[in-house]
Write an enzyme that holds these catalytic residues in place. Structure first.
Site, PDB file in Angstrom:
ATOM      1  N   HIS A 103      42.094-107.047 -28.725  1.00 32.17           N
ATOM      2  CA  HIS A 103      43.220-107.943 -28.420  1.00 32.17           C
ATOM      3  C   HIS A 103      43.036-109.314 -29.081  1.00 32.17           C
ATOM      4  O   HIS A 103      41.947-109.632 -29.581  1.00 32.17           O
ATOM      5  CB  HIS A 103      43.373-108.104 -26.906  1.00 32.17           C
ATOM      6  CG  HIS A 103      44.113-106.991 -26.263  1.00 32.17           C
ATOM      7  ND1 HIS A 103      43.502-105.822 -25.875  1.00 32.17           N
ATOM      8  CD2 HIS A 103      45.437-106.830 -25.982  1.00 32.17           C
ATOM      9  CE1 HIS A 103      44.396-104.999 -25.354  1.00 32.17           C
ATOM     10  NE2 HIS A 103      45.583-105.582 -25.412  1.00 32.17           N
ATOM     11  N   SER A 154      50.426-106.840 -23.592  1.00 29.32           N
ATOM     12  CA  SER A 154      49.142-107.518 -23.534  1.00 29.32           C
ATOM     13  C   SER A 154      48.876-108.421 -24.725  1.00 29.32           C
ATOM     14  O   SER A 154      48.081-109.362 -24.622  1.00 29.32           O
ATOM     15  CB  SER A 154      48.011-106.486 -23.415  1.00 29.32           C
ATOM     16  OG  SER A 154      48.041-105.563 -24.501  1.00 29.32           O
TER      17      SER A 154
END
Length: 286
Positions: free
Chosen positions: A269, A46
């Site tokens: 993230h 990711s």
């Protein structure tokens, strides 16, 4: 970058064949290298796949492969052509073998490689040590408004997984070599969520032990990734001054984010800005 060089200069001479008053064509310089786009494949998890939450995605829905992630930025450059095979939640085994999810089967990421692949980027290892569990623990504490105690809960199991990571990365590199022996491999490091001394509202509920632990985890996984790259003749890229662009930086300066609400990023993230700077760091290597 592969270049096509002329074997000899072309000399143009006027043989008196031009019509009166017509210009003699200028000599053509064929000594300059011709740029040939590299066949590129992006592999990873990711940290490579996810960009902005509002961006379009490609590939299997499960992967959330964003149109503004760093592989997309690399592919936008005229020097490369190829495909993005990254997928959120991926571990090293998912690069080597098909991955079965509730929505179907995702082919092994290395199936995207061929003997003509010239450039590979690799972002893997974080989920092998339990990044999802760690991030989930911190995020739960932040949203619940209670002090975290994630190191106590996960430190032992993460340390055990970390011990096995070098061998797992070696297996990936060997598989890349078998499929695309001539490819240049650039591993991308994990942008740090937190730097030593960071203090901000978003992490005020993290205890001192947890702060130190999350910093050490990023450093350790990046060290292991760098050593694996060195063992296999690859390179590793981490944008300079990443420690100044953590989740505690001003929203416009964040390359990663804790909650993502101010940057359009997925929680825990890289932000779209972080993905762009990683793409630039890879392209600078070319």
């Amino acid at each position: 970058m592969r270049s096509a060089l002329a074997s000899a200069p072309v000399v143009l001479a006027s043989l008196g064949l031009a019509a009166c008053g017509s210009a003699v064509p200028a000599p053509v310089d064929v000594s300059a290298p011709v740029q040939v786009a590299r066949d590129y494949v992006a592999l990873g998890d990711s940290y490579a796949a996810l960009g902005g939450t509002s961006a379009d995605t490609t590939g299997p829905d499960h992967c959330l492969r964003s149109s503004d992630n760093y592989p997309a930025g690399v592919l936008a450059d005229a020097r490369v052509t190829g495909r993005d095979a990254t997928c959120q939640g991926a571990v090293t085994a998912d690069l080597l073998r098909p991955r079965h999810t509730g929505s179907g089967t995702i082919p092994a990421q290395l199936d995207a490689l061929t003997d003509s692949t010239e450039l590979v980027t690799l972002s893997i290892g974080g989920n092998d040590i339990g990044f999802g569990d760690i991030a989930g623990c911190f995020l739960t504490a932040m949203l619940a408004g209670r002090e975290s105690d994630c190191a106590a809960a996960w430190k032992e199991s993460v340390a055990a997984r970390m011990t096995g990571l070098p061998a797992q990365l070696d297996e990936v590199y060997r598989a890349i070599e078998e499929r695309s022996g001539g490819a240049r491999v650039i591993a991308t490091g994990y942008l740090p969520l937190l730097a030593p001394g960071d203090r901000c509202t978003e992490v005020e509920l993290l205890g001192d032990a947890d702060r130190a632990w999350v910093v050490s985890l990023t450093d350790e996984v990046n060290r292991i990734a760098a050593e694996a790259a060195e063992r296999h003749g690859a390179e590793i890229v981490l944008p300079e001054a990443a420690e100044n662009h953590t989740g505690c930086a001003a929203p416009g300066d964040r390359w990663v984010d804790f909650l993502g609400s101010e940057t359009g990023a997925f929680p825990m993230h890289p932000t779209p800005a972080g993905q762009a700077v990683m793409a630039d760091a890879v392209l600078e290597k070319l």
